[in-house]
Design a protein around this motif. Structure first.
Motif, mmCIF file in Angstrom:
data_model
loop_
_atom_site.group_PDB
_atom_site.id
_atom_site.type_symbol
_atom_site.label_atom_id
_atom_site.label_comp_id
_atom_site.label_asym_id
_atom_site.label_seq_id
_atom_site.Cartn_x
_atom_site.Cartn_y
_atom_site.Cartn_z
ATOM 1 N N GLY A 1 10.982 -5.178 1.459
ATOM 2 C CA GLY A 1 9.668 -5.347 0.772
ATOM 3 C C GLY A 1 9.227 -3.940 0.359
ATOM 4 N N LEU A 2 9.694 -3.158 0.797
ATOM 5 C CA LEU A 2 9.313 -1.552 -0.045
ATOM 6 C C LEU A 2 9.990 -1.968 -1.587
ATOM 7 C CD1 LEU A 2 7.877 0.856 0.625
ATOM 8 C CD2 LEU A 2 10.503 1.926 0.893
ATOM 9 N N ASP A 3 11.538 -2.325 -1.610
ATOM 10 C CA ASP A 3 12.068 -1.532 -2.889
ATOM 11 C C ASP A 3 11.533 -3.214 -3.817
ATOM 12 O OD1 ASP A 3 13.540 0.019 -1.792
ATOM 13 O OD2 ASP A 3 15.492 -1.414 -1.939
ATOM 14 N N ASP A 4 11.363 -4.042 -2.917
ATOM 15 C CA ASP A 4 10.143 -5.246 -3.977
ATOM 16 C C ASP A 4 9.189 -4.969 -4.372
ATOM 17 O OD1 ASP A 4 11.798 -6.633 -3.977
ATOM 18 O OD2 ASP A 4 11.690 -8.151 -1.751
ATOM 19 N N LEU A 5 8.720 -3.991 -4.151
ATOM 20 C CA LEU A 5 6.890 -3.852 -4.758
ATOM 21 C C LEU A 5 6.800 -2.275 -5.438
ATOM 22 C CD1 LEU A 5 4.819 -4.328 -0.677
ATOM 23 C CD2 LEU A 5 5.207 -5.542 -3.868
ATOM 24 N N VAL A 6 8.080 -1.477 -4.707
ATOM 25 C CA VAL A 6 7.582 -0.107 -5.463
ATOM 26 C C VAL A 6 7.326 -0.172 -6.939
ATOM 27 C CG1 VAL A 6 8.962 1.803 -6.648
ATOM 28 C CG2 VAL A 6 9.540 1.032 -3.863
ATOM 29 N N PRO A 7 8.137 -0.881 -8.065
ATOM 30 C CA PRO A 7 7.860 -0.745 -9.427
ATOM 31 C C PRO A 7 6.627 -1.233 -9.742
ATOM 32 C CG PRO A 7 9.748 -1.953 -8.695
ATOM 33 C CD PRO A 7 9.243 -1.710 -7.570
ATOM 34 N N ARG A 8 5.869 -1.955 -9.397
ATOM 35 C CA ARG A 8 4.278 -2.602 -9.438
ATOM 36 C C ARG A 8 3.704 -1.673 -8.852
ATOM 37 N NH1 ARG A 8 1.195 -7.206 -6.869
ATOM 38 N NH2 ARG A 8 2.777 -7.594 -5.578
ATOM 39 N N ILE A 9 3.820 -1.289 -6.992
ATOM 40 C CA ILE A 9 3.061 -0.363 -6.731
ATOM 41 C C ILE A 9 2.746 1.136 -7.659
ATOM 42 C CG2 ILE A 9 2.162 1.286 -4.584
ATOM 43 C CD1 ILE A 9 1.901 -1.585 -4.631
ATOM 44 N N LEU A 10 3.946 2.006 -8.114
ATOM 45 C CA LEU A 10 3.660 2.793 -8.375
ATOM 46 C C LEU A 10 3.118 2.799 -10.164
ATOM 47 C CD1 LEU A 10 7.599 4.264 -8.318
ATOM 48 C CD2 LEU A 10 5.354 4.588 -7.488
ATOM 49 N N GLU A 11 3.296 1.218 -10.511
ATOM 50 C CA GLU A 11 2.798 1.418 -12.050
ATOM 51 C C GLU A 11 0.989 1.096 -12.395
ATOM 52 O OE1 GLU A 11 3.206 1.371 -14.975
ATOM 53 O OE2 GLU A 11 5.544 1.917 -14.713
ATOM 54 N N LEU A 12 0.687 1.248 -10.652
ATOM 55 C CA LEU A 12 -0.994 0.481 -10.082
ATOM 56 C C LEU A 12 -1.278 2.059 -9.928
ATOM 57 C CD1 LEU A 12 -0.624 -2.113 -7.717
ATOM 58 C CD2 LEU A 12 -1.619 -1.883 -9.817
ATOM 59 N N TYR A 13 -0.683 3.222 -8.927
ATOM 60 C CA TYR A 13 -1.359 4.437 -9.053
ATOM 61 C C TYR A 13 -1.235 5.093 -10.365
ATOM 62 C CZ TYR A 13 0.579 4.372 -3.715
ATOM 63 O OH TYR A 13 1.159 4.062 -3.180
ATOM 64 N N LYS A 14 -0.223 4.949 -11.362
ATOM 65 C CA LYS A 14 -0.309 5.332 -12.759
ATOM 66 C C LYS A 14 -1.428 5.095 -13.109
ATOM 67 C CE LYS A 14 5.128 6.211 -13.638
ATOM 68 N NZ LYS A 14 5.428 5.756 -14.640
ATOM 69 N N THR A 15 -1.873 4.095 -13.120
ATOM 70 C CA THR A 15 -3.476 3.654 -13.845
ATOM 71 C C THR A 15 -4.388 4.060 -13.133
ATOM 72 O OG1 THR A 15 -1.784 1.420 -13.953
ATOM 73 C CG2 THR A 15 -4.128 1.389 -13.860
ATOM 74 N N ALA A 16 -4.869 4.315 -11.808
ATOM 75 C CA ALA A 16 -5.536 5.009 -11.120
ATOM 76 C C ALA A 16 -5.346 6.347 -11.348
ATOM 77 C CB ALA A 16 -5.312 4.604 -8.889
#
Length: 492
Positions: free
Chosen positions: A326-341
């Motif tokens: 679950g972590l590996d599936d979400l990492v790319p998208r969540i890190l992009e959200l972090y960058k936006t934030a």
């Protein structure tokens, strides 16, 4: 299919099964629901290829198609002289078999009820008329359904009630509610009311899952309900068939003595942990002892191997596999959200974590950035008492753990940074006590922390409750349908 089920020498049951069975696990569920079987057991069948001699059933395709004879072998003593790995077979069958079935198999009602329903179903097929249900008939139906549902869990959830009500009117359309779009809504409410009354009977009979529910003392209002909250399937299971508290306590003592050896027998410990599961859950869930007492009585539990095994017994999900996948599936998208934030400049801590990835963008560091950044991304959460770092060679660990009721301690070497460049080891801390150590990596440390929370029946730390809910429901997909609006928002 028609089954002849030998439960014991004095109890041999005839069981018709509608439709085809897709797996041995589904057959276990049918037997538990229809016959009320409890505890752990394996199945044998009369094999026509060997003159109807008994063989262990491991593949549903081996079972004769139209009629079959099964023998139920309860495995309370955990003996394993068979050439099969019965311990592995047991843990799979007993774990999977208690999952809520979908669709729910409506049990056979008493003969007179079935006759009335058969006649009413014929009228429904003929002219669409529904049955005027006598009060006594409805009571009989609800009693049987409540009994079947409680054998899976004494605390069904809303979708469980809805599934049973829907399955009932699909099997017996004459019971549809006139004027209702769904046709089963009144049965849904009746089942909820009936289960509430039925739990009182279970409590009086000593059902562990219900007995542990206690009212608050003093003048406080309401109930302190100890029941599954985080998707536990086996929250407080009944003891195995034929077992008593004295027998399980004896096995616990054997396990405690084995743990004092330099090289304990790991397979013996595994067998004893399976055998004492119900007693351990009853103590932990019902008595809520301090962590020091749990470590003293159940020292074998606090090892990575046993944490993973216990988690699977409780949730019927593989801890590391569900967490890391679950972590590996979400990492790319969540890190992009972090960058936006971080573009607004308001999340400095999150920016420092992302900056560390610029120097080391390995998969392990990306996992760590996801997890360490989550509380900062979910606004208003303070991880300082849940996630701490200390020099791996620091002498005063007590100071590092001061005030930590639940969390992880990351030991690092060299430069610290938001994500340490060199992580020496990770430890899980409960009540200012290290309960698990020498964990390699932040991601595995978080996984073991989640395992400890379930195994010791702890609440999520209040300061990071949304982060942990996100990990449970979105990352690990344990009860994802019950995620709060805030967790769903963060996922999106």
């Amino acid at each position: 299919m028609l089954l002849r089920v030998i439960v014991s020498e004095s109890e041999i049951r005839r069981l018709p099964v509608e439709g085809s069975l897709s797996s041995v696990e589904e057959l276990y569920q049918v037997l538990r629901t229809s016959l009320g079987l409890r505890g752990r057991f394996i199945l044998q069948f009369e094999d026509p290829d060997f003159n109807n001699q008994l063989c262990n059933l491991t593949d549903i395709k081996d079972l004769p198609v139209e009629r079959a004879t099964l023998k139920v072998l309860f495995t309370a003593d955990d003996s394993s002289d068979s050439t099969l790995d019965t311990c592995s077979l047991l843990s799979v069958s007993s774990g999977d078999s208690v999952k809520w079935p979908d669709p729910f198999p409506i049990p056979q009602f008493s003969h007179d009820v079935e006759l009335q329903l058969k006649e009413a179903n014929c009228r429904y097929i003929k002219d669409g008329s529904v049955m005027v249900i006598p009060k006594g008939l409805k009571t009989d139906i609800l009693d049987i359904l409540a009994d079947s549902m409680s054998k899976i869990t004494a605390y069904p959830e809303r979708d469980h009630y809805e599934g049973v009500a829907k399955a009932l009117v699909e099997k017996h359309p004459c019971l549809r509610e006139p004027g209702s779009e769904k046709g089963w809504y009144s049965w849904f409410h009746s089942l909820k009311f009936k289960l509430g009354n039925y739990r009182q009977k279970l409590s009086a009979a000593g059902c562990p899952e219900v007995v542990i529910n206690k009212r608050k003392g003093g003048c406080s209002k309401g109930k302190c309900v100890k029941k599954s909250k985080k998707g536990e399937v086996n929250y407080c299971p009944d003891p195995p068939e034929g077992e008593c508290p004295e027998n399980m306590e004896e096995k616990r003592q054997i396990m405690e003595a084995e743990m004092q050896k330099r090289d304990p027998d790991l397979q013996l410990l595994e067998n004893l942990m399976v055998a004492t599961f119900s007693q351990r859950r009853r103590e932990i869930v019902g008595d809520q002892p301090p962590i020091a007492e749990i470590i003293s009585r159940w020292p074998a539990l606090f090892h990575e191997r046993q944490i993973m095994a216990e988690f699977k017994r409780i949730v019927t999900v593989d801890l590391l596999e569900s967490f890391l996948k679950g972590l590996d599936d979400l990492v790319p998208r969540i890190l992009e959200l972090y960058k936006t934030a971080t573009k607004s400049g308001k999340k400095q801590s999150l920016k420092e974590i992302l900056d560390c990835l610029g120097r080391d963008d390995t998969n392990e560091k990306r996992r760590a950035a996801f997890l360490l950044g989550l509380p900062y991304y979910i606004s208003g959460e303070d991880p300082s008492n849940v996630i701490r770092m200390c020099d791996a060679h620091a002498e005063n660990l007590d100071e590092a753990m001061r005030g930590m009721q639940l969390g992880i301690l990351i030991g690092y070497e060299g430069e610290r940074g938001a994500i340490p460049a060199e992580i020496f080891s990770v430890a899980v801390v409960v009540e200012e006590t290290i309960v698990l150590h020498n964990i390699k990596g932040v991601a595995q440390g978080f996984a073991m922390l989640m395992g400890i929370i379930y195994c010791v029946n702890l609440e999520y730390p209040f300061a990071m409750k949304y982060s942990f809910e996100f990990i449970q429901r979105v990352v690990m997909k344990v009860k994802p349908d019950q995620a709060s609006a805030r967790s769903q928002r963060e996922e999106q």
